[in-house]
Design a protein around this motif. Structure first.
Motif, mmCIF file in Angstrom:
data_model
loop_
_atom_site.group_PDB
_atom_site.id
_atom_site.type_symbol
_atom_site.label_atom_id
_atom_site.label_comp_id
_atom_site.label_asym_id
_atom_site.label_seq_id
_atom_site.Cartn_x
_atom_site.Cartn_y
_atom_site.Cartn_z
ATOM 1 N N UNK A 1 18.121 49.544 -13.839
ATOM 2 C CA UNK A 1 18.555 50.793 -13.223
ATOM 3 C C UNK A 1 19.164 50.486 -12.003
ATOM 4 N N UNK A 2 18.635 49.275 -11.210
ATOM 5 C CA UNK A 2 19.184 48.941 -9.940
ATOM 6 C C UNK A 2 20.589 48.492 -9.993
ATOM 7 N N UNK A 3 20.968 48.088 -10.958
ATOM 8 C CA UNK A 3 22.202 47.246 -10.997
ATOM 9 C C UNK A 3 23.348 48.289 -10.827
ATOM 10 N N UNK B 1 30.697 47.464 5.505
ATOM 11 C CA UNK B 1 31.898 46.794 4.615
ATOM 12 C C UNK B 1 31.358 45.258 3.890
ATOM 13 N N UNK B 2 30.620 44.672 4.747
ATOM 14 C CA UNK B 2 30.085 43.406 4.096
ATOM 15 C C UNK B 2 29.016 43.505 3.096
ATOM 16 N N UNK B 3 28.275 44.655 3.191
ATOM 17 C CA UNK B 3 27.304 44.841 2.124
ATOM 18 C C UNK B 3 27.936 45.338 0.983
ATOM 19 N N UNK B 4 28.997 46.186 1.117
ATOM 20 C CA UNK B 4 29.655 46.962 0.068
ATOM 21 C C UNK B 4 30.204 45.670 -0.878
ATOM 22 N N UNK B 5 30.883 44.649 -0.309
ATOM 23 C CA UNK B 5 31.514 43.520 -1.046
ATOM 24 C C UNK B 5 30.262 42.794 -1.824
ATOM 25 N N UNK B 6 29.272 42.493 -0.885
ATOM 26 C CA UNK B 6 28.039 41.987 -1.599
ATOM 27 C C UNK B 6 27.506 42.445 -2.686
ATOM 28 N N UNK B 7 27.375 43.910 -2.738
ATOM 29 C CA UNK B 7 26.808 44.456 -3.776
ATOM 30 C C UNK B 7 27.804 44.512 -5.206
ATOM 31 N N UNK B 8 29.148 44.341 -4.916
ATOM 32 C CA UNK B 8 29.887 44.354 -6.147
ATOM 33 C C UNK B 8 29.968 42.980 -6.509
ATOM 34 N N UNK B 9 29.665 41.893 -5.654
ATOM 35 C CA UNK B 9 29.561 40.613 -6.221
ATOM 36 C C UNK B 9 28.215 40.431 -7.066
ATOM 37 N N UNK B 10 27.125 40.872 -6.579
ATOM 38 C CA UNK B 10 26.077 40.915 -7.428
ATOM 39 C C UNK B 10 25.975 41.829 -8.607
ATOM 40 N N UNK B 11 26.624 42.560 -8.753
ATOM 41 C CA UNK B 11 26.979 43.511 -9.900
ATOM 42 C C UNK B 11 27.834 42.512 -10.851
#
Length: 419
Positions: A196-198, A170-180
């Motif tokens: 491509x990684x984005x 869950x934490x990682x998913x929210x962090x990935x959204x923030x990075x995007x």
């Protein structure tokens, strides 16, 4: 002339003893922590690494040695050790083992098609450990303790252990959204890999070597700000227990370990020894919660690390640490003529089969040259075998360390050399 493939190396006899010392030490330390060896095939189904390591990683996209066998199956030379261990755990139903967690180590060649650099090869030997079946901060601490124990046992001083938490899914998913959100508006300023990684694994952008100096990398959100309460509590306990056992570490909130299967504790061990090189990482690892399910296995968790023996040797060189050469042979037999040459061959056979290391000169050189050869082979003792010695059944056994000699019956050589 046929030459060695690019990115590989011959480990010559004058150097192989270093590998033997390291491998024996690693095996003994693993045994102290109750880890047992697991050996997996050199090649596996390509799908194992695509699913287990992650389709967005450089390992899968650029570095794997993949081929099709005669049955049309896609196979890949093993590029890393965790996915094969997990595959074996699932296939052999190790979750039913009464001893949990299942704790294994491996020491095997890995293969990655990458640009050759100092200490990096396309075939390299990796030692790794995995503890699967328990999710508890104490197991994380055990793994980190074992990691430091290994390097410190060789006398290395210039070591820095960095740890971080990637949090749960869950934490990682929210962090990935923030990075995007952070990178997307200016992603065209980054390399094609990052572009491509984005959409696949934005955390990998933080590991990019080409764009590591980009201002957006430096101002990117940090994972610590996105950890939920459970993840924070887990990481806090890991840090507390590391402090309890006196293990020094630093928290690096930018350490994310980009492989798709990492969660919670992630870590890297660095060398800051002068002259070690630009790439300072010695070892890395972390916890993987969900990898087994990703590979159609049970709901179990694991943690582990992997180290390159080649880079361990580099660290030893950088700190000027030499591994002690093994002892030489017990006995060297010098011969004087054809008859004593034949007799020496028979005597060598008898001694070797009874556990005594021994050798002779097969080029039938002069006595002086044979003595030099005995010295090069670091023989503990030397005898000269000639007509007189054969007739009397006695030889002069010379101790090469102190120069003293003793008259010994040939039949008693084994007993004398065993003492």
């Amino acid at each position: 002339m046929i030459q060695i493939p690019r990115g590989t190396q011959d480990i010559l006899p004058q150097d192989s003893y270093k590998w033997q010392i390291i491998e024996e030490r690693l095996k003994n330390i693993a045994a102290n922590y109750n880890y047992h060896e697991l050996r997996t095939p050199v090649f596996e189904a390509t799908e194992l690494f695509v699913r287990g390591v992650g389709g967005s990683t450089d390992i899968v996209n650029k570095e794997m040695y993949t081929f099709e066998d005669k049955g049309g199956r896609s196979l890949t030379l093993r590029p890393e050790g965790t996915a094969p261990v997990v595959r074996s755990y699932i296939e052999n139903k190790m979750q039913h083992d009464v001893n949990q967690p299942v704790k294994v180590f491996y020491k095997e060649p890995m293969f990655r098609y990458e640009r050759k650099q100092k200490g990096r090869y396309r075939q390299f030997v990796q030692f790794g450990i995995e503890a699967i079946g328990v999710e508890d901060p104490m197991i994380d601490v055990e793994v980190l303790s074992m990691l430091m124990h290994i390097y410190q046992s060789f006398g290395l001083k210039n070591l820095k252990l960095y740890i971080n938490s990637i949090g749960d899914h869950e934490s990682r998913r929210e962090y990935n959204d923030a990075l995007v959100r952070h990178f997307k508006p200016r992603i065209d300023e980054f390399c094609s890999d990052c572009q491509s990684r984005i959409d696949t694994n934005p955390m990998r952008i933080l590991d990019c070597k080409k764009d590591r100096d980009h201002e957006l990398i430096k101002t990117a959100p940090v994972i610590h700000d996105f950890l939920n309460d459970e993840s924070k509590a887990y990481f806090r306990t890991v840090k507390e227990k590391l402090t309890d056992i006196g293990l020094d570490y630093e928290v690096d909130y930018n350490l994310v370990r980009g492989l798709d299967y990492y969660t919670h504790t992630a870590f890297e061990l660095m060398s800051d020894a002068e002259g070690f090189g630009a790439i300072t990482t010695l070892c890395g690892g972390g916890r993987y919660n969900g990898l087994l399910e990703l590979l159609d296995g049970p709901h179990e968790t694991g943690i582990g690390f992997a180290l390159s023996i080649e880079r361990l040797l580099m660290a030893l060189d950088a700190e000027g640490i030499e591994l002690e050469q093994p002892e030489g042979i017990k006995l060297y037999i010098c011969t004087m003529d054809d008859n004593s040459f034949d007799k020496a061959g028979t005597l060598l056979h008898q001694l070797r089969t009874e556990g005594i290391s021994a050798d002779m000169d097969y080029k039938r050189r002069k006595l002086k040259a044979q003595m030099k050869d005995a010295d090069r082979k670091r023989a503990e003792h030397v005898i000269v075998l000639g007509e007189d010695e054969i007739n009397s059944g006695e030889v002069e056994l010379k101790n090469m360390q102190d120069g003293e000699s003793s008259t010994i019956n040939i039949d008693e050589l084994k007993n004398y050399l065993e003492d």
